[in-house]
Design a protein around this motif. Sequence first.
Motif, PDB file in Angstrom:
ATOM      1  N   MET A 154      32.650  17.143  55.933  1.00 14.81           N
ATOM      2  CA  MET A 154      32.505  18.506  56.444  1.00 14.81           C
ATOM      3  C   MET A 154      33.843  19.082  56.894  1.00 14.81           C
ATOM      4  N   SER A 155      34.692  18.257  57.487  1.00 18.35           N
ATOM      5  CA  SER A 155      35.992  18.778  57.932  1.00 18.35           C
ATOM      6  C   SER A 155      36.862  19.157  56.739  1.00 18.35           C
ATOM      7  N   LEU A 156      36.762  18.385  55.653  1.00 22.37           N
ATOM      8  CA  LEU A 156      37.507  18.714  54.438  1.00 22.37           C
ATOM      9  C   LEU A 156      36.992  20.028  53.848  1.00 22.37           C
ATOM     10  N   TYR A 157      35.667  20.151  53.730  1.00 17.17           N
ATOM     11  CA  TYR A 157      35.083  21.377  53.192  1.00 17.17           C
ATOM     12  C   TYR A 157      35.488  22.602  54.006  1.00 17.17           C
ATOM     13  N   ASN A 158      35.311  22.524  55.326  1.00 19.65           N
ATOM     14  CA  ASN A 158      35.561  23.702  56.159  1.00 19.65           C
ATOM     15  C   ASN A 158      37.035  24.103  56.146  1.00 19.65           C
TER      16      ASN A 158
ATOM     17  N   ASN B 265      32.207  24.570  45.659  1.00 22.71           N
ATOM     18  CA  ASN B 265      31.744  23.288  45.116  1.00 22.71           C
ATOM     19  C   ASN B 265      31.789  22.183  46.160  1.00 22.71           C
ATOM     20  N   LEU B 266      32.846  22.155  46.979  1.00 26.05           N
ATOM     21  CA  LEU B 266      32.934  21.145  48.041  1.00 26.05           C
ATOM     22  C   LEU B 266      31.788  21.309  49.040  1.00 26.05           C
ATOM     23  N   GLY B 267      31.390  22.551  49.296  1.00 26.84           N
ATOM     24  CA  GLY B 267      30.258  22.796  50.183  1.00 26.84           C
ATOM     25  C   GLY B 267      28.969  22.246  49.613  1.00 26.84           C
ATOM     26  N   ARG B 268      28.778  22.418  48.277  1.00 24.81           N
ATOM     27  CA  ARG B 268      27.584  21.866  47.628  1.00 24.81           C
ATOM     28  C   ARG B 268      27.554  20.345  47.748  1.00 24.81           C
ATOM     29  N   ILE B 269      28.702  19.717  47.529  1.00 26.95           N
ATOM     30  CA  ILE B 269      28.755  18.249  47.583  1.00 26.95           C
ATOM     31  C   ILE B 269      28.509  17.760  49.004  1.00 26.95           C
ATOM     32  N   ALA B 270      29.144  18.407  49.982  1.00 29.37           N
ATOM     33  CA  ALA B 270      28.968  17.998  51.386  1.00 29.37           C
ATOM     34  C   ALA B 270      27.509  18.128  51.807  1.00 29.37           C
ATOM     35  N   MET B 271      26.850  19.218  51.391  1.00 29.26           N
ATOM     36  CA  MET B 271      25.447  19.414  51.743  1.00 29.26           C
ATOM     37  C   MET B 271      24.579  18.362  51.067  1.00 29.26           C
ATOM     38  N   SER B 272      24.943  17.993  49.849  1.00 24.24           N
ATOM     39  CA  SER B 272      24.201  16.947  49.137  1.00 24.24           C
ATOM     40  C   SER B 272      24.344  15.612  49.853  1.00 24.24           C
ATOM     41  N   ILE B 273      25.549  15.286  50.320  1.00 26.61           N
ATOM     42  CA  ILE B 273      25.778  14.045  51.070  1.00 26.61           C
ATOM     43  C   ILE B 273      24.899  14.013  52.318  1.00 26.61           C
TER      44      ILE B 273
END
Length: 345
Positions: free
Chosen positions: A62-66, A120-128
Amino acid sequence: METFNFLSIRYNKEEKKLEILDQRKLPDIEEWLLVNDPSDMITYIKQLSVRGAPLIGVGASMSLYNHVLLNESKLTKEDITRISMELRESRPTAVNLMYSIDEMMQVKQAEDKRDLSAENLGRIAMSIIKNEVEMCRKMSEFGASLIQHGESILTHCNTGSVATVGAGTALGVIREAHKQGKNIHVYVDETRPLLQGGRLTTYELEREGIPYTLICDNMAATLMRSGKIQRVLVGADRICRNGDFANKIGTYGVSVLAHHHNVPFHAVAPMSTVDIKCETGEDIPIEERSSSEVQGASGAFGTVRWAPKNSKTFNPAFDVTPMNLVTSLILDIGIIDKNNLDKLK
């Protein structure tokens, strides 16, 4: 990305605001820390404001995405890769951290195919996050199926909702068994040197209304000898291909005691904790931490030192329990024992 609010981490989509619950202050103070950028998360991970293998992975992702969301126009792919590696290396033992960052960075794809956009990073983070919640649910149900009515269960360290984004691992099993009305009682190892059991597990059990008794780590043997423990449930920070696993220091000792007293001993973890590249426990890197953690104690109560400031200490954060001492591993894919270890692959 969606707004979410878990016990241990929360995110406001409109404000682009990521916060974590400072676990150092529990149980008496519930204080939220703002994560301005990945360097904050690295600091929080290293100082154990964020802890618990699944939560570390989610927090880092989440910190990477944000950070990318807030700075997308300024960041190159090389910048994002460098930041991801700094997050990945913030703690060496918990494999969930490496797994989550590798998912974010799409390491299984060719370099030129990786989409490092904020969207895309947000989609992956939410999937995790959603996967971790679902894995906790499955582990809890598999594990609770083993619990008999009226059992007293010993647990070590903290494995609940302050260590995950779901119901927890070992504590998730305990929650589910309690919800099913199995009339369980939990004995909580205080878990020296940082007292995660005494501070965090009791905090969660108190919130849930689950009957418990707090004990010092060195009292477990006496309880087992007197027949007051029917089962042991612990978490795991890395599981090897042969079933050996690393967990909070003291876990190995509990497994030896359980083996001697014929008490079933289980490690509970999601598949994101399994490191198929790690053959045996001998291959697991063990983090060593500051002498001050052994020389005294700190928490919401303040800081106390009882040993000489220059005293030499030995302070590994984890130890390794061999599979031959384990009754079974309780994973989100099912219950694994010595006879079906091939499922780990």
